[in-house]
Design a protein around this motif. Structure first.
Motif, PDB file in Angstrom:
ATOM      1  N   ASN A 249       0.819  -1.205   0.000  1.00 28.73           N
ATOM      2  CA  ASN A 249       0.000   0.000   0.000  1.00 28.73           C
ATOM      3  C   ASN A 249       0.860   1.264   0.000  1.00 28.73           C
ATOM      4  OD1 ASN A 249       0.920  -0.378   2.597  1.00 28.73           O
ATOM      5  ND2 ASN A 249      -1.104  -0.620   3.501  1.00 28.73           N
ATOM      6  N   ALA A 250       2.196   1.108   0.020  1.00 26.89           N
ATOM      7  CA  ALA A 250       3.096   2.268  -0.011  1.00 26.89           C
ATOM      8  C   ALA A 250       4.014   2.265  -1.229  1.00 26.89           C
ATOM      9  CB  ALA A 250       3.931   2.298   1.258  1.00 26.89           C
ATOM     10  N   GLY A 251       3.791   1.327  -2.173  1.00 27.81           N
ATOM     11  CA  GLY A 251       4.633   1.284  -3.367  1.00 27.81           C
ATOM     12  C   GLY A 251       5.221  -0.092  -3.616  1.00 27.81           C
ATOM     13  N   PRO A 252       6.360  -0.144  -4.299  1.00 30.12           N
ATOM     14  CA  PRO A 252       6.980  -1.426  -4.649  1.00 30.12           C
ATOM     15  C   PRO A 252       7.264  -2.289  -3.413  1.00 30.12           C
ATOM     16  CG  PRO A 252       8.012   0.350  -5.862  1.00 30.12           C
ATOM     17  CD  PRO A 252       7.111   0.990  -4.841  1.00 30.12           C
ATOM     18  N   ALA A 253       7.132  -3.614  -3.586  1.00 33.67           N
ATOM     19  CA  ALA A 253       7.379  -4.561  -2.498  1.00 33.67           C
ATOM     20  C   ALA A 253       8.513  -5.520  -2.880  1.00 33.67           C
ATOM     21  CB  ALA A 253       6.085  -5.313  -2.181  1.00 33.67           C
ATOM     22  N   VAL A 254       8.734  -6.523  -2.061  1.00 35.68           N
ATOM     23  CA  VAL A 254       9.888  -7.410  -2.167  1.00 35.68           C
ATOM     24  C   VAL A 254      10.029  -8.075  -3.547  1.00 35.68           C
ATOM     25  CG1 VAL A 254       8.683  -9.404  -1.143  1.00 35.68           C
ATOM     26  CG2 VAL A 254      11.177  -9.233  -0.976  1.00 35.68           C
ATOM     27  N   PHE A 255       8.949  -8.417  -4.209  1.00 30.22           N
ATOM     28  CA  PHE A 255       9.013  -9.079  -5.518  1.00 30.22           C
ATOM     29  C   PHE A 255       8.638  -8.141  -6.662  1.00 30.22           C
ATOM     30  CE2 PHE A 255       8.528 -13.799  -4.072  1.00 30.22           C
ATOM     31  CZ  PHE A 255       9.874 -13.829  -3.744  1.00 30.22           C
ATOM     32  N   TYR A 256       8.856  -6.848  -6.473  1.00 32.58           N
ATOM     33  CA  TYR A 256       8.489  -5.856  -7.486  1.00 32.58           C
ATOM     34  C   TYR A 256       9.123  -6.145  -8.839  1.00 32.58           C
ATOM     35  CZ  TYR A 256       7.705  -1.326  -9.680  1.00 32.58           C
ATOM     36  OH  TYR A 256       7.326  -0.334 -10.546  1.00 32.58           O
ATOM     37  N   ARG A 257      10.351  -6.618  -8.873  1.00 35.75           N
ATOM     38  CA  ARG A 257      11.057  -6.866 -10.138  1.00 35.75           C
ATOM     39  C   ARG A 257      11.090  -8.345 -10.513  1.00 35.75           C
ATOM     40  NH1 ARG A 257      15.194  -2.951 -11.647  1.00 35.75           N
ATOM     41  NH2 ARG A 257      14.825  -4.074 -13.568  1.00 35.75           N
ATOM     42  N   LEU A 258      10.291  -9.172  -9.858  1.00 31.79           N
ATOM     43  CA  LEU A 258      10.317 -10.613 -10.111  1.00 31.79           C
ATOM     44  C   LEU A 258      10.048 -10.939 -11.574  1.00 31.79           C
ATOM     45  CD1 LEU A 258      10.738 -13.235  -8.468  1.00 31.79           C
ATOM     46  CD2 LEU A 258       8.257 -13.465  -8.469  1.00 31.79           C
ATOM     47  N   GLY A 259       9.128 -10.247 -12.195  1.00 32.50           N
ATOM     48  CA  GLY A 259       8.796 -10.489 -13.599  1.00 32.50           C
ATOM     49  C   GLY A 259       9.917 -10.165 -14.568  1.00 32.50           C
ATOM     50  N   ASP A 260      10.950  -9.456 -14.090  1.00 35.28           N
ATOM     51  CA  ASP A 260      12.107  -9.127 -14.933  1.00 35.28           C
ATOM     52  C   ASP A 260      13.137 -10.250 -14.985  1.00 35.28           C
ATOM     53  OD1 ASP A 260      10.972  -6.643 -15.330  1.00 35.28           O
ATOM     54  OD2 ASP A 260      12.238  -5.630 -13.852  1.00 35.28           O
ATOM     55  N   MET A 261      12.970 -11.277 -14.149  1.00 35.52           N
ATOM     56  CA  MET A 261      13.946 -12.375 -14.150  1.00 35.52           C
ATOM     57  C   MET A 261      13.889 -13.104 -15.491  1.00 35.52           C
ATOM     58  SD  MET A 261      14.137 -13.871 -10.348  1.00 35.52           S
ATOM     59  CE  MET A 261      15.899 -14.098 -10.569  1.00 35.52           C
ATOM     60  N   ARG A 262      14.995 -13.710 -15.863  1.00 35.72           N
ATOM     61  CA  ARG A 262      15.122 -14.430 -17.131  1.00 35.72           C
ATOM     62  C   ARG A 262      15.804 -15.766 -16.899  1.00 35.72           C
ATOM     63  NH1 ARG A 262      11.628 -11.695 -18.164  1.00 35.72           N
ATOM     64  NH2 ARG A 262      11.613  -9.770 -19.323  1.00 35.72           N
ATOM     65  N   PRO A 263      15.562 -16.753 -17.771  1.00 35.24           N
ATOM     66  CA  PRO A 263      16.270 -18.029 -17.660  1.00 35.24           C
ATOM     67  C   PRO A 263      17.783 -17.806 -17.597  1.00 35.24           C
ATOM     68  CG  PRO A 263      14.492 -18.229 -19.232  1.00 35.24           C
ATOM     69  CD  PRO A 263      14.590 -16.763 -18.870  1.00 35.24           C
ATOM     70  N   GLY A 264      18.426 -18.534 -16.687  1.00 32.65           N
ATOM     71  CA  GLY A 264      19.861 -18.390 -16.478  1.00 32.65           C
ATOM     72  C   GLY A 264      20.205 -17.516 -15.286  1.00 32.65           C
ATOM     73  N   ASP A 265      19.278 -16.648 -14.844  1.00 29.43           N
ATOM     74  CA  ASP A 265      19.526 -15.831 -13.652  1.00 29.43           C
ATOM     75  C   ASP A 265      19.668 -16.755 -12.444  1.00 29.43           C
ATOM     76  OD1 ASP A 265      19.278 -13.526 -15.159  1.00 29.43           O
ATOM     77  OD2 ASP A 265      17.304 -12.983 -14.368  1.00 29.43           O
ATOM     78  N   GLU A 266      20.469 -16.327 -11.465  1.00 25.75           N
ATOM     79  CA  GLU A 266      20.651 -17.107 -10.252  1.00 25.75           C
ATOM     80  C   GLU A 266      19.914 -16.483  -9.079  1.00 25.75           C
ATOM     81  OE1 GLU A 266      24.837 -17.721  -9.516  1.00 25.75           O
ATOM     82  OE2 GLU A 266      24.879 -19.401 -10.929  1.00 25.75           O
ATOM     83  N   ILE A 267      19.424 -17.358  -8.206  1.00 22.27           N
ATOM     84  CA  ILE A 267      18.732 -16.957  -6.980  1.00 22.27           C
ATOM     85  C   ILE A 267      19.419 -17.678  -5.835  1.00 22.27           C
ATOM     86  CG2 ILE A 267      16.542 -17.012  -5.718  1.00 22.27           C
ATOM     87  CD1 ILE A 267      15.243 -17.445  -8.595  1.00 22.27           C
ATOM     88  N   THR A 268      19.888 -16.944  -4.853  1.00 22.43           N
ATOM     89  CA  THR A 268      20.520 -17.563  -3.696  1.00 22.43           C
ATOM     90  C   THR A 268      19.611 -17.395  -2.485  1.00 22.43           C
ATOM     91  OG1 THR A 268      22.727 -17.152  -4.567  1.00 22.43           O
ATOM     92  CG2 THR A 268      22.560 -17.601  -2.210  1.00 22.43           C
ATOM     93  N   ILE A 269      19.301 -18.505  -1.856  1.00 23.38           N
ATOM     94  CA  ILE A 269      18.439 -18.528  -0.682  1.00 23.38           C
ATOM     95  C   ILE A 269      19.306 -18.827   0.536  1.00 23.38           C
ATOM     96  CG2 ILE A 269      16.501 -19.692   0.462  1.00 23.38           C
ATOM     97  CD1 ILE A 269      15.593 -18.289  -2.072  1.00 23.38           C
ATOM     98  N   THR A 270      19.218 -17.993   1.560  1.00 17.44           N
ATOM     99  CA  THR A 270      19.882 -18.268   2.823  1.00 17.44           C
ATOM    100  C   THR A 270      18.857 -18.930   3.737  1.00 17.44           C
ATOM    101  OG1 THR A 270      21.336 -16.368   2.556  1.00 17.44           O
ATOM    102  CG2 THR A 270      21.141 -17.288   4.773  1.00 17.44           C
TER     103      THR A 270
END
Length: 134
Positions: A46-67
């Motif tokens: 309700n205040a603007g962009p959130a944690v996954f705001y750019r999720l749709g910009d990801m592309r095959p081959g991008d890496e995601i590291t989970i701690t």
């Protein structure tokens, strides 16, 4: 943040507050275990962009590291990014078992329906474990 199920059987989502993190659906494997680990987050708050705001910009081959909770990491490589109408969400494809350690990042997307107060679509990132430091 751990998430469960709502009383109607749908997946719980994190609070819609500024700065709210993404959450792991505890009904799924932990990241790096066999099967699809599910992480849900908001695209906007309700205040603007959130944690996954750019999720749709990801592309095959991008890496995601989970701690993970034990401070070890699991690295996943994006296989695909898909957008689905919420009314036609492929539940089995997203939440169904896999024969490998997988990751699904899920958020809202597409057009925002002011009447309903939500986006009409979901964005799903599909990824496969490529490095596990456990």
């Amino acid at each position: 943040m751990q998430l469960g199920l709502n009383t109607d059987g749908t997946a719980e989502v994190p609070p819609l507050a500024p700065g709210s993190p993404a959450g792991w659906y505890r009904g799924s494997p932990t990241p790096g275990e066999l099967g699809p680990s599910i992480i849900l987050g908001h695209v906007t708050s309700n205040a603007g962009p959130a944690v996954f705001y750019r999720l749709g910009d990801m592309r095959p081959g991008d890496e995601i590291t989970i701690t993970r909770a034990d401070a070890t990491t699991a690295t996943f490589t994006v296989d695909a990014v898909e957008q689905y109408p919420k009314a036609d969400f492929p539940t089995q494809k997203v939440y169904g078992n896999t024969d490998h350690a997988a990751l699904r990042l899920i958020t809202c997307g597409g057009i925002f329906d002011n009447t309903a107060g939500s986006h009409l679509d979901n964005i799903v990132v599909y990824a496969t474990l490529t490095d596990d430091s456990a």
